[in-house]
Structure formats: C-alpha cells, structure tokens
Design a protein around this motif. Structure first.
Motif, PDB file in Angstrom:
ATOM      1  N   ALA A 290     -14.079 -78.824 -41.381  1.00 14.44           N
ATOM      2  CA  ALA A 290     -14.605 -79.714 -42.409  1.00 14.44           C
ATOM      3  C   ALA A 290     -14.881 -78.897 -43.662  1.00 14.44           C
ATOM      4  CB  ALA A 290     -15.876 -80.407 -41.920  1.00 14.44           C
ATOM      5  N   ASP A 291     -15.322 -79.582 -44.730  1.00 17.72           N
ATOM      6  CA  ASP A 291     -15.626 -78.882 -45.977  1.00 17.72           C
ATOM      7  C   ASP A 291     -16.755 -77.866 -45.794  1.00 17.72           C
ATOM      8  OD1 ASP A 291     -13.683 -80.364 -47.237  1.00 17.72           O
ATOM      9  OD2 ASP A 291     -15.083 -81.862 -48.031  1.00 17.72           O
ATOM     10  N   TRP A 292     -17.643 -78.120 -44.852  1.00 12.45           N
ATOM     11  CA  TRP A 292     -18.784 -77.232 -44.637  1.00 12.45           C
ATOM     12  C   TRP A 292     -18.437 -76.012 -43.792  1.00 12.45           C
ATOM     13  CZ3 TRP A 292     -19.336 -76.827 -39.491  1.00 12.45           C
ATOM     14  CH2 TRP A 292     -18.946 -77.904 -38.689  1.00 12.45           C
ATOM     15  N   GLY A 293     -17.224 -75.951 -43.219  1.00 14.25           N
ATOM     16  CA  GLY A 293     -16.824 -74.842 -42.368  1.00 14.25           C
ATOM     17  C   GLY A 293     -16.083 -75.323 -41.133  1.00 14.25           C
ATOM     18  N   LYS A 328     -20.906 -73.006 -44.177  1.00 11.40           N
ATOM     19  CA  LYS A 328     -21.081 -72.651 -45.583  1.00 11.40           C
ATOM     20  C   LYS A 328     -22.409 -73.206 -46.102  1.00 11.40           C
ATOM     21  CE  LYS A 328     -16.099 -72.826 -46.424  1.00 11.40           C
ATOM     22  NZ  LYS A 328     -15.007 -73.486 -47.200  1.00 11.40           N
ATOM     23  N   LEU A 329     -23.183 -72.354 -46.735  1.00  7.31           N
ATOM     24  CA  LEU A 329     -24.441 -72.754 -47.368  1.00  7.31           C
ATOM     25  C   LEU A 329     -24.274 -72.598 -48.871  1.00  7.31           C
ATOM     26  CD1 LEU A 329     -26.916 -70.919 -44.952  1.00  7.31           C
ATOM     27  CD2 LEU A 329     -26.094 -73.277 -44.816  1.00  7.31           C
ATOM     28  N   GLY A 330     -23.558 -73.508 -49.479  1.00  4.08           N
ATOM     29  CA  GLY A 330     -23.241 -73.387 -50.891  1.00  4.08           C
ATOM     30  C   GLY A 330     -21.972 -72.581 -51.088  1.00  4.08           C
ATOM     31  N   VAL A 378     -25.140 -63.339 -41.507  1.00  8.02           N
ATOM     32  CA  VAL A 378     -25.211 -64.013 -42.798  1.00  8.02           C
ATOM     33  C   VAL A 378     -24.386 -63.211 -43.796  1.00  8.02           C
ATOM     34  CG1 VAL A 378     -26.691 -64.797 -44.674  1.00  8.02           C
ATOM     35  CG2 VAL A 378     -27.509 -64.902 -42.308  1.00  8.02           C
ATOM     36  N   ARG A 379     -23.524 -63.888 -44.508  1.00  6.96           N
ATOM     37  CA  ARG A 379     -22.692 -63.268 -45.545  1.00  6.96           C
ATOM     38  C   ARG A 379     -23.122 -63.802 -46.904  1.00  6.96           C
ATOM     39  NH1 ARG A 379     -17.597 -64.520 -48.097  1.00  6.96           N
ATOM     40  NH2 ARG A 379     -16.305 -62.667 -48.472  1.00  6.96           N
ATOM     41  N   GLN A 380     -23.364 -62.896 -47.851  1.00 12.32           N
ATOM     42  CA  GLN A 380     -23.813 -63.283 -49.181  1.00 12.32           C
ATOM     43  C   GLN A 380     -22.881 -62.686 -50.229  1.00 12.32           C
ATOM     44  OE1 GLN A 380     -26.533 -65.289 -50.155  1.00 12.32           O
ATOM     45  NE2 GLN A 380     -25.551 -65.141 -52.160  1.00 12.32           N
TER      46      GLN A 380
END
Length: 459
Positions: A290-293, A328-330, A378-380
């Motif tokens: 999905a778009d979120w991952g 995905k968080l943003g 977590v990847r930033q």
C-alpha cells in the motif's frame, strides 16, 4: 582516372606501332593493300583512345559536382541519445540469444574497515566474524579483552542480466551475480586476494523462477539500511539457495533445497547433515502493498533428516512462520521489522551461524530445535544526502541442555546506530556503531563493540 585510361591505351598503341614497323620494308613508302589496312586499324585505335579520354573528363566533372554539392550542405548534429539507452555496440553482444534480448551489467565497489573490541578473547583472523557482525562468533569465557582492526574489499560485486519479451508476449530473464567473499587466495600481508563466489544464478519464465536466489522465507524489502554487510544478523532471515518459485499477484510459493544442520549430543561442533532430505522445503508467502508500505507473512514446512550411522536415518518435522514489513511515517521516516518463530528454523536465521535446526540425543534421534528471532529499526532521512538508522535485533533458543550441554548459545542480541552520507547519487560513505552480546546456556557471556565504516559506489 586520367592516368588509368592512359595506361590502358599505351599497350594498344605500342602494338600498332610494332605492326607498322614490321610492315615497312627498308625505306620504301609505297602503299600496298596491306599497308592501307594497317593504317585503318591505327586510326581506329586513335579514335578509341579519344573516346576513353572523353569519358574520363565527363566522370571527373561529375565527381567535382558531387563534391561541390556535399560542401554546400551544412553539417547535421547527431540526435542526442537518451541517458541510459546507449548500446555498448551497434550489434548485439549476445548473438546466440533471442532477438531483442536486453543485456545489462552492474555491481558495486565496496570497501569495509572495522575497529573491534571483544571482552573475552579475539575472533579468529580469516573468519567471517572479522569481516562483518556475526553474533555466533562473539568469544565467551576467554582470557580478557582484545582490540583489533580489519579492512577488506570482499563485498565488491558484479552482476549480469538478460531479459527478453518474445513475439508471443512471453517474458524470459536470467541473472548471474558474484562477489569476492570466497576463500583466501593470497594473504593480508601482501596481495589480499580472494576467490569469486556465486551469489545468484537463476532464470525466469513469465511467473516462474528456477535457480539460486534469496529464499522465499526472506523479505528483502524489510531489510535494514545498514553499514554492516547484514545488519541485524542476530534475527534476520538470510538464505540464498536453489529453488523453484511461482508468483501470482501477492502470493509466492516455492520448493527449496533441503539441508539440515544438527547439534550433536553433548555439545560438540555442529554437523551439516550429509544425507539430505528427499522432501524439499515448502514455503508460501503473502505480501500486501500500500502507499504506507507493506506487510508480508510467510510459512514454511520442512523435513529434517540425519544419518548418525550408515543405514540409520532419523527424521523430524520442522515448521516456521515470519511476519515482516515496512511502515512509512511521512516522507522522511520509516519503520522496518521482522519476527520469526518455529521449530527447525535455525539454518534460516542469522546466516546459520547462531543455532542449528535440530538436536540429537544419545541414541542419535533427531529433535527439532525451537526458537524465535526478531528485529525492529527506525530509518530517518535528515536531508537529501544524509540518512541514519537505529535498530535492535535478538534471537533466543530452547536448547535441551541434557542433550546439548551448557556450552551452546542460548541468546544473542545487539544494538546498532549508523549515519550514511551520499554526496552524489550511488556514492555512499557510512559509519556504524555496534554493541552485541552472546550468552551460553551456562550463563557465560561475551560482548563485542565495533565501529564499522564503509565506502560504496554502485553502478
């Protein structure tokens, strides 16, 4: 052109002159019928020479006209070739392939450097634990701390692809990939040479894949963006092996090469069973995107087999499941995770370096070893050129110490933090701090602290 025509005419004139000389006796000039015939032939030859000279002049004039016309035409610049589409040469470099086959090549140059401190002795030089993080290699119960440094280019890589869409619409493909993580062919004092090793070799036909590649039990899209070659080795499913795979939409089903790793009775070094199972490992995976991952769930069933003595086989059933994904968080942050568990899955976890598929009792009877493994990261993305990752990994195993003894691994876990800088596309410089710990069933443990640096150019 004039010189050529003249050269062609000279032999004819010379022949005519000789005939004239032979036909003239002494100094007499009285013409006979034969002399008149000879003069007529000479006149005919002269006429042919004049005709040839006329043709030469006409040809020269035409050539000059063409040159004049070409000089008057302005030069036309070649049309620009779109980036990435310029062929290596005008004709195919795979002449025996199907018409329209597209051939591509790529890879990476990678240099790794590590400074390591272990609390209970050092990791043996020349082993995998000196090249990247291998939790099963962390020394325990040793003679005290040791610090050392290593560097290598073994993980540099080269791959070749061929793909074709036939007139029928059928799709064919193939891939061969290698790196240089093979056995040592030189020494670190001088040449630092290593053997090429096969990573992938497979063919595809529409939805089918046949050959060696990542196991269907492994979710490559959920891997951590690590500086270390693997990263969360304590828990990650990481296996390449021969298989037959079929994909239909979100479903992927495979049968894969069976192999059983065994913990002998009393805690001796592991055994890779020489008598493989007659039944392949069967794996099914479902992936939702999905778009979120994405989220992916896989299940596996397998037969474990061991021959403790000639003619004596012992078997057991192994099974496992894994859930993994990326959220995905943003636009600049994402979470990556994987949790696996079951019995008889040791070979699939951590490059088969932590635990085995099964244990053996005193009589040589096989029993699947249970355990679980998981990682979370977590990847930033801090800027278009800088990103970082923080992650934790752990696996734990249910040894029957009456069979295995107290010297086998009960758990491993680690914490990692890295920063990766990409000044230009495809060029990465990274540094990763690693803390890892290995604990035996006896309670004895050992720690590893490492600073791992990496430079990589992908092409």
């Amino acid at each position: 052109m004039t010189q050529t025509i003249a050269a062609q005419a000279r032999p004819r004139l010379l022949t005519a002159a000789v005939l004239v000389a032979l036909a003239l006796p002494g100094a007499a000039f009285a013409q006979t019928a034969k002399e008149r015939e000879l003069e007529a032939r000479i006149a005919q030859l002269e006429s042919q020479v004049q005709a040839l000279l006329g043709q030469q002049q006409q040809t020269a004039a035409q050539v000059q006209e063409v040159r004049t016309a070409q000089a008057a035409v302005p030069a036309v610049a070649a049309a620009p070739v779109p980036a990435g589409s310029q062929p290596i040469q005008a004709t195919t470099i795979t002449p025996q392939a199907n018409p329209g086959t597209k051939f591509t090549v790529g890879g990476m140059i990678r240099i790794d450097g590590m400074a390591t401190k272990t609390t209970d002795g050092d990791i043996a030089k020349g082993t995998a634990g000196r090249d990247f993080y291998v939790p099963g290699a962390i020394p325990v119960g040793g003679e005290g701390p040791d610090t050392y440094m290593d560097a290598h280019a073994k993980f540099s890589r080269l791959w070749f692809d061929a793909s074709t869409v036939l007139d029928s619409g059928d799709k064919l493909g193939a891939r061969v990939e290698m790196d240089f993580f093979g056995g040592t062919l030189g020494n670190s004092a001088a040449t630092n040479t290593y053997g090429a090793t096969l990573r992938h070799a497979y063919l595809t036909y529409n939805n089918w894949l046949v050959g060696q590649t990542w196991s269907n039990f492994m979710d490559t899209n959920a891997l951590i963006d690590a500086v270390d070659f693997v990263g969360p080795t304590d828990a990650v499913v990481f296996v390449r092996q021969p298989q037959v795979r079929y994909t239909s939409g979100p479903w992927t089903v495979s049968i894969e090469s069976p192999e059983t790793t065994v913990q002998p009775f009393g805690g001796a070094a592991r055994i890779i069973a020489g008598d493989n199972s007659a039944i392949p490992d069967v794996i099914a995976r479902y992936t939702h995107k999905a778009d979120w991952g994405h989220v992916s769930v896989a299940g596996m069933a397998r037969q474990l087999k061991y021959e403790p003595a000639p003619g004596l086989d012992s078997t057991d059933t192994g099974f496992g499941a894994t859930v993994s994904g990326l959220v995905k968080l943003g636009d600049s942050t994402d979470i990556r995770y994987q949790v696996s568990g079951g019995e008889g899955i040791g070979r699939y976890i951590g490059l088969a370096t932590i635990q085995q598929d099964a244990m053996v009792d005193a009589a040589g009877n096989l029993d699947a070893l249970g355990g679980w493994a998981g990682y979370f990261g977590v990847r930033q993305v801090f800027s278009p050129s800088v990103r970082g990752n923080l992650y934790y990994a752990r696996s734990q195993w249910d040894n029957d110490t009456a069979w295995t003894g107290l010297g086998v691994t009960r758990k491993v876990h680690s914490v990692h933090a890295n920063v990766i800088w990409s000044p230009v596309p495809k060029l990465d410089f990274g540094v990763e701090a690693i803390w890892g710990e290995r604990t035996l069933e006896s309670g004895v443990d050992g720690e590893l602290m490492r600073l791992h640096t990496m430079a990589r150019y992908s092409f």
